[in-house]
Design an enzyme around this catalytic site. Structure first.
Site, PDB file in Angstrom:
ATOM      1  N   CYS A 190       0.813  -1.218   0.000  1.00 36.98           N
ATOM      2  CA  CYS A 190       0.000   0.000   0.000  1.00 36.98           C
ATOM      3  C   CYS A 190       0.845   1.267   0.000  1.00 36.98           C
ATOM      4  CB  CYS A 190      -0.931   0.009   1.207  1.00 36.98           C
ATOM      5  SG  CYS A 190      -1.881  -1.502   1.394  1.00 36.98           S
ATOM      6  N   HIS A 236     -10.188   1.206  -0.742  1.00 38.79           N
ATOM      7  CA  HIS A 236      -8.739   1.083  -0.580  1.00 38.79           C
ATOM      8  C   HIS A 236      -8.150   0.592  -1.898  1.00 38.79           C
ATOM      9  CE1 HIS A 236      -4.828   0.537   0.859  1.00 38.79           C
ATOM     10  NE2 HIS A 236      -5.045  -0.131   1.989  1.00 38.79           N
ATOM     11  N   HIS A 291      -3.688   7.405   6.208  1.00 41.10           N
ATOM     12  CA  HIS A 291      -3.864   6.148   5.478  1.00 41.10           C
ATOM     13  C   HIS A 291      -5.290   5.627   5.705  1.00 41.10           C
ATOM     14  CE1 HIS A 291      -2.569   2.676   3.290  1.00 41.10           C
ATOM     15  NE2 HIS A 291      -2.680   1.850   4.316  1.00 41.10           N
TER      16      HIS A 291
END
Length: 405
Positions: free
Chosen positions: A161, A329, A295
């Site tokens: 990520c 996401h 995040h």
């Protein structure tokens, strides 16, 4: 007798600015469409059953069915160049395009075809194998270089990520050290595949209804498709061609936990260290930061540890939000999307909301509704699997001087 050698002078780092952005997400197929829906508090996440072997799940889908990395890359690279007022060929341009999953969808399809061929006792057709080299993990970055006619350095980072910010940091380094004056950088992700969904579901990481970052009743992450690519240029080159400027890359922090394949260090040591590293490299203090794009995956562990890090380092109740409740996401592309939204926040002086948040669990100044705010410096976080922690600092100074450039 010979004279002693003179000490070598280290070159001064070149200032790096962003002059173009291409973005596509579940919110919209352009930067402006995505931004407008985001600040309106809307979400692109809806319930889908895309594969018969899997139950319906909330997903951030761009179209009616899963898209491809190739299609997304072509779109955002083209949009970024157009936004920057450039057109190919751009021979002396570095390319840094990352992806966490890359062409995994194509490989899953090929594996399924091979399995069916074996069961039916006839060989896989040659045409189904002829383009397999184009689906190697790094080939998406190569394809972007071909698209713009670039013959310089090509990098294809793959750091879970953290990939998006890592790609921007690598490109920034190439420019800061004078190796190039221009780079195309960002990340692309098309992760909606049976294996990816099943894997996250097996881990217990997927939400059942939606993404609710930092919420007391958050369920987990929602996978989404997306891509964001930037045109980075030296400030000198931008001045020469009178380019518009979204902001300056002030610095970044890149560290890892060395702790666990998918669980973050429970004390958040590396996450905290990466924030400190970024601030130090950017010549900033915590008090200089006006907004944090977190995040914020809406998983139990990430949100708890990230909140702890923010509370520890930013006691002044800095404005915080995550946009994953709106886009889902996007894994490797998530940091790149975050940077794009952070640059628009700088440009328009608007704090984007933490879509999906209803009842905050943590003592943070979470933005629930978009609002005007003085924003001079922004931090954007990406904390990925394997403990990959990246933080980038973006500044508005050069954007305000745009009338002089």
């Amino acid at each position: 007798m010979t004279n002693p050698k003179s000490p070598i002078q280290k070159p001064k780092l070149v200032k790096v600015v962003v002059t173009g952005i291409g973005l596509v997400s579940a919110l919209g197929e352009s930067l402006e469409a995505s931004w407008q829906k985001l600040i309106a508090g809307k979400s692109g996440i809806t319930l889908h059953q895309l594969f018969p072997e899997l139950e319906p799940l909330p997903i951030g889908l761009i179209g009616e069915k899963p898209t491809s990395v190739k299609k997304l890359t072509q779109l955002v690279v083209s949009d970024a160049l157009k936004d920057a007022g450039l057109s190919p060929p751009l021979a002396d341009c570095a390319v840094v395009i990352g992806s966490s999953r890359s062409h995994q969808a194509e490989w899953e399809m090929l594996a399924r075809q091979m399995s069916e061929s074996d069961r039916l006792s006839y060989p896989l057709k040659t045409r189904e194998m002829e383009n397999w080299l184009e689906t190697l993990p790094h080939m998406n970055a190569i394809a972007a270089a071909r698209q713009i006619g670039a013959v310089g350095s090509v990098l294809a980072p793959m750091t879970a990520c953290a990939t998006g910010i890592w790609a921007i940091a690598q490109a920034t380094s190439l420019l800061q050290t004078g190796q190039y004056q221009r780079a195309i950088a960002g990340a692309v992700e098309a992760p909606i595949t049976p294996l990816t969904l099943a894997g996250f579901q097996q881990m217990g990481a997927l939400a059942k209804t939606g993404a609710y970052p930092f919420d007391l009743h958050r369920e987990g992450l929602v996978l989404g498709e997306g891509a964001a690519v930037f045109v980075l240029e030296s400030a000198e080159l931008a001045k020469q061609r009178q380019a518009k400027i979204y902001g300056e890359v002030l610095g970044f922090g890149l560290l890892n936990d060395a702790y666990h394949p998918n669980a973050p260090d429970p004390e958040g040591k590396s996450a905290i260290a990466s924030i400190k590293q970024c601030l130090e490299r950017s010549y900033l203090t915590a008090g200089d930061i006006d907004y944090i794009h977190a995040h914020g995956t809406a998983t139990q562990l990430n949100d708890r540890i990230e909140s702890m890090a923010i509370e520890r380092l930013f006691p002044q109740k800095i404005a915080v939000s995550s946009t994953k409740g709106a886009t889902g996401h996007t894994l490797g592309a998530s940091g790149a999307l975050g940077v794009a939204f952070s640059l628009l926040a700088l440009q328009q002086q608007i704090l984007p909301p933490c879509v999906g948040l209803q009842q905050p669990e943590f003592d943070l100044n979470l933005v629930t509704v978009a609002r005007q705010h003085h924003i001079q410096c922004v931090l954007c976080f990406s904390f990925g699997f394997g403990g990959q922690n990246t933080v980038i600092a973006l500044g508005k100074e050069l954007y305000e001087e745009n009338h002089q450039i």
